[in-house]
Design an enzyme around this catalytic site. Structure first.
Site, PDB file in Angstrom:
ATOM      1  N   GLU A   1      -1.128  -4.971   9.183  1.00  0.00           N
ATOM      2  CA  GLU A   1      -0.251  -4.280  10.133  1.00  0.00           C
ATOM      3  C   GLU A   1      -0.856  -4.303  11.538  1.00  0.00           C
ATOM      4  O   GLU A   1      -1.987  -3.852  11.732  1.00  0.00           O
ATOM      5  CB  GLU A   1      -0.063  -2.820   9.712  1.00  0.00           C
ATOM      6  CG  GLU A   1       0.594  -2.664   8.355  1.00  0.00           C
ATOM      7  CD  GLU A   1       0.799  -1.208   7.965  1.00  0.00           C
ATOM      8  OE1 GLU A   1       0.575  -0.302   8.797  1.00  0.00           O
ATOM      9  OE2 GLU A   1       1.195  -0.970   6.807  1.00  0.00           O
TER      10      GLU A   1
ATOM     11  N   GLU B   1       9.665  -3.805  10.249  1.00  0.00           N
ATOM     12  CA  GLU B   1      10.069  -2.542   9.618  1.00  0.00           C
ATOM     13  C   GLU B   1      10.655  -1.587  10.652  1.00  0.00           C
ATOM     14  O   GLU B   1      10.020  -1.304  11.684  1.00  0.00           O
ATOM     15  CB  GLU B   1       8.853  -1.902   8.925  1.00  0.00           C
ATOM     16  CG  GLU B   1       9.205  -0.573   8.248  1.00  0.00           C
ATOM     17  CD  GLU B   1       8.155  -0.095   7.248  1.00  0.00           C
ATOM     18  OE1 GLU B   1       7.208  -0.843   6.944  1.00  0.00           O
ATOM     19  OE2 GLU B   1       8.311   1.041   6.760  1.00  0.00           O
TER      20      GLU B   1
ATOM     21  N   ASP C   1      -1.088  -6.160   0.244  1.00  0.00           N
ATOM     22  CA  ASP C   1      -1.383  -5.429   1.477  1.00  0.00           C
ATOM     23  C   ASP C   1      -2.875  -5.206   1.650  1.00  0.00           C
ATOM     24  O   ASP C   1      -3.567  -4.798   0.710  1.00  0.00           O
ATOM     25  CB  ASP C   1      -0.729  -4.036   1.420  1.00  0.00           C
ATOM     26  CG  ASP C   1       0.541  -3.968   2.242  1.00  0.00           C
ATOM     27  OD1 ASP C   1       0.713  -4.784   3.168  1.00  0.00           O
ATOM     28  OD2 ASP C   1       1.376  -3.091   1.941  1.00  0.00           O
TER      29      ASP C   1
ATOM     30  N   LYS D   1      -1.245  -9.222   3.742  1.00  0.00           N
ATOM     31  CA  LYS D   1      -0.426  -8.649   4.827  1.00  0.00           C
ATOM     32  C   LYS D   1      -1.259  -7.640   5.613  1.00  0.00           C
ATOM     33  O   LYS D   1      -1.946  -6.797   5.023  1.00  0.00           O
ATOM     34  CB  LYS D   1       0.837  -7.983   4.252  1.00  0.00           C
ATOM     35  CG  LYS D   1       1.692  -7.316   5.328  1.00  0.00           C
ATOM     36  CD  LYS D   1       3.112  -7.060   4.849  1.00  0.00           C
ATOM     37  CE  LYS D   1       3.289  -5.836   3.985  1.00  0.00           C
ATOM     38  NZ  LYS D   1       2.911  -4.556   4.623  1.00  0.00           N
TER      39      LYS D   1
ATOM     40  N   ASP E   1       0.842  -1.203   0.000  1.00  0.00           N
ATOM     41  CA  ASP E   1       0.000   0.000   0.000  1.00  0.00           C
ATOM     42  C   ASP E   1       0.879   1.256   0.000  1.00  0.00           C
ATOM     43  O   ASP E   1       0.369   2.379  -0.034  1.00  0.00           O
ATOM     44  CB  ASP E   1      -1.024   0.003   1.140  1.00  0.00           C
ATOM     45  CG  ASP E   1      -0.390  -0.009   2.516  1.00  0.00           C
ATOM     46  OD1 ASP E   1       0.847  -0.149   2.616  1.00  0.00           O
ATOM     47  OD2 ASP E   1      -1.142   0.117   3.516  1.00  0.00           O
ATOM     48  N   SER E   2       2.204   1.057  -0.022  1.00  0.00           N
ATOM     49  CA  SER E   2       3.109   2.189  -0.269  1.00  0.00           C
ATOM     50  C   SER E   2       2.789   2.835  -1.616  1.00  0.00           C
ATOM     51  O   SER E   2       3.244   3.943  -1.905  1.00  0.00           O
ATOM     52  CB  SER E   2       4.577   1.717  -0.246  1.00  0.00           C
ATOM     53  OG  SER E   2       4.769   0.596  -1.072  1.00  0.00           O
TER      54      SER E   2
END
Ligand code: KIV
Length: 270
Positions: free
Chosen positions: A122, A189, A92, A120, A53-54
């Site tokens: 977070e 990260e 993501d 993924k 999602d960057s």
């Protein structure tokens, strides 16, 4: 015969990744977002492609990942999946698309149907139930701990996480509990390299580091950072294109430098 020769694999699966970890062979991972780049990654022998999602920053021009929606992620996952038939594809789940287990299941389903092999998410403890439900229903999960960019407003900026003992112990416990709940991979990260090493050694999970030092099982970088597109790249990244000239050679060079231990160096770590 080496346990890790991408040219000999028809497609890279979770079992391939487990085999590489077992054989102590570093796993390459690049975050990218479109079919042509995904095809180059396949030709370069990259093990994992992350549809990150960057893309909120690298493709859409936002200042964070928060504006990215599940529709955007489905669109880019489908494009990457069309371009690459060999790498393991992780997609993501964007901000607020997994706030409840039910929401997570229906949105993870969309990503898997678009071509992802794993999703993924977070976060730590609060995701244990969600990870368990996804995993039991056949959706492989990659956790993401340390600097989780979707929480940038809670952190008050993009800062290294896990520097003090209490925070480090919590991240270690989160990794262990998420692995127990069914997560097979975890992105670490911007955490101190000592913490990433401990998690990699003590928890039954495949660790992917970014700004986490050299001792994780895999390393990930964002394609735009490696290719010198990002105007002010993060400390943990490196412009590989300035050494390797073509994009394919850059991706292959990244894979070979993480395998030889040439990357990441002390200067890329915390
Ligand atoms: O979105 C992304 O590209 C990521 C990587 C930086 C790990 O999550």
């Amino acid at each position: 015969m080496s346990a890790h020769n991408p040219a000999l694999e028809t497609s890279i699966t979770l079992n391939s990744l487990r085999r590489y970890k077992q054989a102590n062979e570093k796993i390459s991972c690049i975050a990218l977002y479109d079919a042509p780049m995904a095809a180059i990654a396949q030709r370069a022998g990259i093990d994992i492609v992350l549809v990150g999602d960057s893309l909120g920053m690298t493709v859409q021009g936002h200042g964070s990942t928060l504006p990215v929606t599940i529709e955007h992620m489905v669109y880019h996952t489908a494009a990457v999946s069309r371009g690459n038939k060999k790498s393991f594809i992780i997609s993501d789940m964007p901000f607020m698309s997994y706030a409840t287990p039910e929401q997570a299941m229906s949105n993870a389903g969309l990503l898997m149907q678009a071509g992802a092999h794993m999703v993924k998410l977070e976060g730590g403890q609060w995701l244990v139930e969600t990870v368990n439900m996804l995993s039991e229903r056949g959706v492989p999960v990659c956790a993401h701990l340390g600097l989780t960019p979707q929480s940038v407003n809670k952190f008050g900026g993009y800062r290294v996480q896990g520097r003090d003992d209490q925070q480090a112990a919590q991240i270690l416990k989160d990794a262990a509990d998420l692995a127990q709940a069914g997560a097979d991979l975890v992105v670490l990260e911007c955490v101190p390299q000592t913490l990433a090493k401990k998690i990699s050694e003590e928890v039954d999970i495949i660790t992917i580091g970014i700004g986490a030092g050299p001792n994780t099982h895999s390393q990930v970088l964002v394609a735009n950072d490696m290719l010198g597109i990002t105007p002010t790249p993060p400390k943990f990244s490196k412009n590989f294109l300035s050494t390797y000239q073509s994009i394919e050679d850059t991706f292959a060079g990244f894979a070979s430098e993480i395998k030889s231990g040439a990357f990441p160096k002390e200067e890329h770590s915390f």
